[in-house]
Design a protein around this motif. Structure first.
Motif, PDB file in Angstrom:
ATOM      1  N   ALA A 189       2.267   1.488   8.447  1.00 41.50           N
ATOM      2  CA  ALA A 189       3.599   1.984   8.068  1.00 41.50           C
ATOM      3  C   ALA A 189       4.220   2.860   9.152  1.00 41.50           C
ATOM      4  O   ALA A 189       3.554   3.740   9.713  1.00 41.50           O
ATOM      5  CB  ALA A 189       3.488   2.778   6.772  1.00 41.50           C
ATOM      6  N   THR A 190       5.487   2.607   9.418  1.00 40.87           N
ATOM      7  CA  THR A 190       6.308   3.454  10.294  1.00 40.87           C
ATOM      8  C   THR A 190       7.390   4.118   9.420  1.00 40.87           C
ATOM      9  O   THR A 190       7.504   3.807   8.227  1.00 40.87           O
ATOM     10  CB  THR A 190       7.009   2.599  11.365  1.00 40.87           C
ATOM     11  N   THR A 191       8.198   4.956  10.041  1.00 37.96           N
ATOM     12  CA  THR A 191       9.280   5.596   9.266  1.00 37.96           C
ATOM     13  C   THR A 191      10.209   4.543   8.659  1.00 37.96           C
ATOM     14  O   THR A 191      10.642   4.680   7.506  1.00 37.96           O
ATOM     15  CB  THR A 191      10.084   6.561  10.162  1.00 37.96           C
ATOM     16  N   ALA A 192      10.511   3.495   9.434  1.00 35.84           N
ATOM     17  CA  ALA A 192      11.398   2.440   8.899  1.00 35.84           C
ATOM     18  C   ALA A 192      10.793   1.818   7.637  1.00 35.84           C
ATOM     19  O   ALA A 192      11.519   1.474   6.692  1.00 35.84           O
ATOM     20  CB  ALA A 192      11.630   1.367   9.960  1.00 35.84           C
ATOM     21  N   ASP A 193       9.468   1.697   7.617  1.00 39.14           N
ATOM     22  CA  ASP A 193       8.824   1.120   6.423  1.00 39.14           C
ATOM     23  C   ASP A 193       8.889   2.078   5.233  1.00 39.14           C
ATOM     24  O   ASP A 193       8.946   1.640   4.079  1.00 39.14           O
ATOM     25  CB  ASP A 193       7.362   0.773   6.737  1.00 39.14           C
ATOM     26  N   VAL A 194       8.861   3.376   5.510  1.00 35.17           N
ATOM     27  CA  VAL A 194       9.008   4.354   4.416  1.00 35.17           C
ATOM     28  C   VAL A 194      10.396   4.200   3.802  1.00 35.17           C
ATOM     29  O   VAL A 194      10.557   4.172   2.577  1.00 35.17           O
ATOM     30  CB  VAL A 194       8.804   5.803   4.937  1.00 35.17           C
ATOM     31  N   VAL A 195      11.390   4.062   4.663  1.00 32.74           N
ATOM     32  CA  VAL A 195      12.765   3.897   4.166  1.00 32.74           C
ATOM     33  C   VAL A 195      12.858   2.623   3.318  1.00 32.74           C
ATOM     34  O   VAL A 195      13.407   2.632   2.207  1.00 32.74           O
ATOM     35  CB  VAL A 195      13.763   3.858   5.346  1.00 32.74           C
ATOM     36  N   ASP A 196      12.298   1.521   3.838  1.00 31.19           N
ATOM     37  CA  ASP A 196      12.333   0.264   3.076  1.00 31.19           C
ATOM     38  C   ASP A 196      11.653   0.429   1.712  1.00 31.19           C
ATOM     39  O   ASP A 196      12.143  -0.066   0.692  1.00 31.19           O
ATOM     40  CB  ASP A 196      11.608  -0.850   3.855  1.00 31.19           C
ATOM     41  N   ALA A 197      10.509   1.100   1.721  1.00 32.29           N
ATOM     42  CA  ALA A 197       9.763   1.247   0.461  1.00 32.29           C
ATOM     43  C   ALA A 197      10.535   2.114  -0.526  1.00 32.29           C
ATOM     44  O   ALA A 197      10.609   1.808  -1.732  1.00 32.29           O
ATOM     45  CB  ALA A 197       8.383   1.842   0.746  1.00 32.29           C
ATOM     46  N   LEU A 198      11.146   3.186  -0.027  1.00 36.57           N
ATOM     47  CA  LEU A 198      11.914   4.061  -0.927  1.00 36.57           C
ATOM     48  C   LEU A 198      13.120   3.336  -1.507  1.00 36.57           C
ATOM     49  O   LEU A 198      13.438   3.478  -2.692  1.00 36.57           O
ATOM     50  CB  LEU A 198      12.375   5.304  -0.166  1.00 36.57           C
ATOM     51  N   ARG A 199      13.759   2.548  -0.664  1.00 40.40           N
ATOM     52  CA  ARG A 199      14.921   1.793  -1.166  1.00 40.40           C
ATOM     53  C   ARG A 199      14.480   0.752  -2.196  1.00 40.40           C
ATOM     54  O   ARG A 199      15.152   0.506  -3.197  1.00 40.40           O
ATOM     55  CB  ARG A 199      15.657   1.131  -0.003  1.00 40.40           C
ATOM     56  N   ARG A 200      13.322   0.164  -1.934  1.00 39.44           N
ATOM     57  CA  ARG A 200      12.769  -0.824  -2.879  1.00 39.44           C
ATOM     58  C   ARG A 200      12.499  -0.171  -4.235  1.00 39.44           C
ATOM     59  O   ARG A 200      12.828  -0.731  -5.294  1.00 39.44           O
ATOM     60  CB  ARG A 200      11.477  -1.399  -2.281  1.00 39.44           C
ATOM     61  N   LEU A 201      11.921   1.027  -4.196  1.00 41.61           N
ATOM     62  CA  LEU A 201      11.639   1.743  -5.451  1.00 41.61           C
ATOM     63  C   LEU A 201      12.940   2.094  -6.161  1.00 41.61           C
ATOM     64  O   LEU A 201      13.062   1.961  -7.381  1.00 41.61           O
ATOM     65  CB  LEU A 201      10.883   3.044  -5.151  1.00 41.61           C
ATOM     66  N   ARG A 202      13.916   2.526  -5.395  1.00 42.36           N
ATOM     67  CA  ARG A 202      15.172   2.988  -6.001  1.00 42.36           C
ATOM     68  C   ARG A 202      15.884   1.862  -6.728  1.00 42.36           C
ATOM     69  O   ARG A 202      16.499   2.070  -7.762  1.00 42.36           O
ATOM     70  CB  ARG A 202      16.077   3.564  -4.909  1.00 42.36           C
ATOM     71  N   THR A 203      15.779   0.648  -6.180  1.00 38.32           N
ATOM     72  CA  THR A 203      16.500  -0.460  -6.813  1.00 38.32           C
ATOM     73  C   THR A 203      15.678  -1.162  -7.892  1.00 38.32           C
ATOM     74  O   THR A 203      16.162  -2.098  -8.528  1.00 38.32           O
ATOM     75  CB  THR A 203      16.916  -1.514  -5.759  1.00 38.32           C
ATOM     76  N   ALA A 204      14.425  -0.737  -8.065  1.00 45.67           N
ATOM     77  CA  ALA A 204      13.563  -1.450  -9.018  1.00 45.67           C
ATOM     78  C   ALA A 204      13.883  -1.103 -10.474  1.00 45.67           C
ATOM     79  O   ALA A 204      13.519  -1.833 -11.390  1.00 45.67           O
ATOM     80  CB  ALA A 204      12.098  -1.133  -8.718  1.00 45.67           C
ATOM     81  N   GLY A 205      14.552   0.032 -10.683  1.00 47.07           N
ATOM     82  CA  GLY A 205      14.825   0.447 -12.067  1.00 47.07           C
ATOM     83  C   GLY A 205      13.590   1.054 -12.712  1.00 47.07           C
ATOM     84  O   GLY A 205      12.533   1.193 -12.077  1.00 47.07           O
ATOM     85  N   GLY A 206      13.721   1.426 -13.980  1.00 42.74           N
ATOM     86  CA  GLY A 206      12.597   1.921 -14.761  1.00 42.74           C
ATOM     87  C   GLY A 206      11.908   3.128 -14.141  1.00 42.74           C
ATOM     88  O   GLY A 206      12.513   3.944 -13.443  1.00 42.74           O
ATOM     89  N   ALA A 207      10.605   3.213 -14.398  1.00 39.30           N
ATOM     90  CA  ALA A 207       9.834   4.368 -13.923  1.00 39.30           C
ATOM     91  C   ALA A 207       9.811   4.420 -12.391  1.00 39.30           C
ATOM     92  O   ALA A 207       9.774   5.497 -11.794  1.00 39.30           O
ATOM     93  CB  ALA A 207       8.405   4.292 -14.474  1.00 39.30           C
ATOM     94  N   ALA A 208       9.850   3.226 -11.762  1.00 37.47           N
ATOM     95  CA  ALA A 208       9.823   3.201 -10.294  1.00 37.47           C
ATOM     96  C   ALA A 208      11.033   3.955  -9.740  1.00 37.47           C
ATOM     97  O   ALA A 208      10.907   4.749  -8.799  1.00 37.47           O
ATOM     98  CB  ALA A 208       9.821   1.754  -9.792  1.00 37.47           C
ATOM     99  N   GLU A 245       0.841  -1.202   0.000  1.00 34.90           N
ATOM    100  CA  GLU A 245       0.000   0.000   0.000  1.00 34.90           C
ATOM    101  C   GLU A 245       0.877   1.254   0.000  1.00 34.90           C
ATOM    102  O   GLU A 245       0.603   2.206  -0.729  1.00 34.90           O
ATOM    103  CB  GLU A 245      -0.942   0.027   1.212  1.00 34.90           C
ATOM    104  N   LEU A 246       1.923   1.231   0.804  1.00 32.78           N
ATOM    105  CA  LEU A 246       2.771   2.422   0.895  1.00 32.78           C
ATOM    106  C   LEU A 246       3.489   2.708  -0.430  1.00 32.78           C
ATOM    107  O   LEU A 246       3.657   3.875  -0.809  1.00 32.78           O
ATOM    108  CB  LEU A 246       3.799   2.227   2.020  1.00 32.78           C
ATOM    109  N   VAL A 247       3.879   1.659  -1.139  1.00 37.37           N
ATOM    110  CA  VAL A 247       4.573   1.872  -2.415  1.00 37.37           C
ATOM    111  C   VAL A 247       3.695   2.702  -3.370  1.00 37.37           C
ATOM    112  O   VAL A 247       4.136   3.757  -3.856  1.00 37.37           O
ATOM    113  CB  VAL A 247       5.035   0.531  -3.028  1.00 37.37           C
TER     114      VAL A 247
END
Ligand SMILES: O=P(O)(O)OC[C@H]1O[C@](O)(CO)[C@@H](O)[C@@H]1O
Length: 399
Positions: free
Chosen positions: A249-268, A215-217
């Motif tokens: 979601a907590t702040t730690a989950d925001v960090v995890d989600a942002l890192r996940r997006l950053r490593t996904a490549g493409g538009a993400a 959901e947070l992504v």
């Protein structure tokens, strides 16, 4: 909500009701899951046993004398509920206190080596790392060539339906994920919502987040789109100050989600870059206000939070629990106007929610009749239906 005192507050004490099943079945199941997920020591196992006994057959007990938030919980009504069965307190209150006590049992508040270890983290991580998340992120590339309005709509709906990905809900709603989402919304004020976010590069959007992971992504993707397209100049993301309702979601989950997006490549990854730099220059801020874990409706919010919502161009409130807190966790007649229940809210507000509990407002009589005819009462709790509701005024509405 002084003008509508007739809608009773939802309690958990009616056997066979949805709230009762959450207290009697889901909470014990959550204790079991958390216990299995970590190599806890004997003290934690004993505390979990004690919580299990208390929440199923005992009464609400006070917080430990050294609890850092004891005064806060007293302000939230703890003394008045102490000694009562969990089932007899307002359902919202009992649920919130259950999560607070669960964190005590596992040592979250410390002191000690388990301080700050999120008991739900393995479940949240597994979801973030799931192949479905890869698929959802890859699908983002296909939105690139769409006209802005269509892209915005797709991202709004991604954030809305992302609310189905709620781990606590799936525990007791077997097959929830597989169940078909109903394409039609039971209420759709998206035109009002978009009118509150014109592309004039001004204003502040507050998004009150719900679940981490899937959901947070999409919530973050929506924020990135709004910032990049100038539909808001700033965004504030409200998360929980501690783990709550399993997947919140907590702040730690925001960090995890942002890192996940950053490593996904493409538009993400492009969206991640927008978010990363917006965090660095202050256009995107994260807040973890204590009231975000309060067992109370937003009508009881403290003055500092009220001022923050009042200053926002729009506050988007995500998910089922936040909806319950926004409109009041009451047995509203479903045709009660949404705007009547949010009249106290200090600024324009919109709700994006899939339906996972009995509370509902703002339906037309025809919609309610069709839902009842088609699905008995399961449309309220099965997560198959969704709504977008908005109250643009932020002022008291005359009836
Ligand atoms: O994650 P969401 O959308 O807030 O849903 C959580 C919902 O699950 C429940 O725990 C049980 O339905 C509700 O209390 C809550 O409204």
């Amino acid at each position: 909500m002084p003008d509508t005192p007739f809608a009773p507050v939802i309690l958990g004490n009616e056997p066979g009701s949805f709230p009762h099943s959450v207290l009697a079945e889901r909470h014990p199941a959550i204790i079991g899951q958390v216990r299995d997920a970590f190599p806890y020591g004997p003290g934690q196992h004993r505390a979990l046993d004690e919580l299990l006994r208390s929440c199923t057959e005992g009464t609400i007990e006070p917080l430990p004398a050294d609890a850092p938030d004891r005064d806060r919980w007293h302000g939230w009504g703890l003394a008045g509920h102490t000694g009562r069965p969990w089932f007899d307190a307002p359902w919202l209150w009992s649920e919130s206190y259950f999560y607070r006590r669960l964190l005590d049992a596992v040592g979250w508040f410390g002191p000690g080596p388990w301080q700050g270890v999120d008991p739900f983290r393995p479940f949240k991580r597994a979801e973030l790392d799931a192949p479905e998340t890869d698929e959802e992120l890859a699908a983002l590339d296909g939105l690139r060539d769409l006209p802005e309005q269509e892209r915005a709509k797709a991202l709004l709906h991604g954030s809305l339906w992302g609310n189905r990905a709620d781990l606590g809900f799936r525990l007791s709603a077997a097959g929830a994920e597989a169940r078909e989402a109903s394409p039609g919304l039971v209420a759709d004020d998206s035109d009002v919502l978009w009118s509150l976010l014109p592309p004039d590069e001004t204003g502040t959007l507050v998004l009150v987040a719900d679940n981490a992971g899937r959901e947070l992504v999409p919530d973050l993707l929506l924020i990135a789109h709004l910032l990049a397209g100038g539909r808001t100049a700033r965004a504030v993301l409200h998360v929980k100050p501690y783990p709550y309702y399993v997947s919140d979601a907590t702040t730690a989950d925001v960090v995890d989600a942002l890192r996940r997006l950053r490593t996904a490549g493409g538009a993400a990854a492009e969206h991640a870059r927008v978010l990363w730099s917006a965090m660095a220059d202050g256009r995107l801020a994260v807040r973890a206000h204590p009231f975000s874990c309060a067992p109370l409706p937003y009508a009881d919010m403290p003055d500092d939070l009220r001022a923050e919502f009042a200053a926002a161009t729009l506050t988007i409130v995500k998910g089922d629990l936040n909806y319950r807190r926004l409109v009041g966790d009451r047995r509203w007649p479903p045709t009660t106007p949404f705007r009547r229940t949010t009249a106290y809210f200090p600024g324009p507000v919109a709700a994006l929610r899939t339906l996972k509990s009995d509370v509902i407002t703002g339906l037309s009589a025809a919609t309610e009749a069709a839902l009842v005819a088609a699905g008995e009462q399961s449309w309220r709790t099965s997560g198959t239906h969704a709504l977008i509701q908005a109250d643009p005024s932020g002022q008291v509405h005359p009836e």
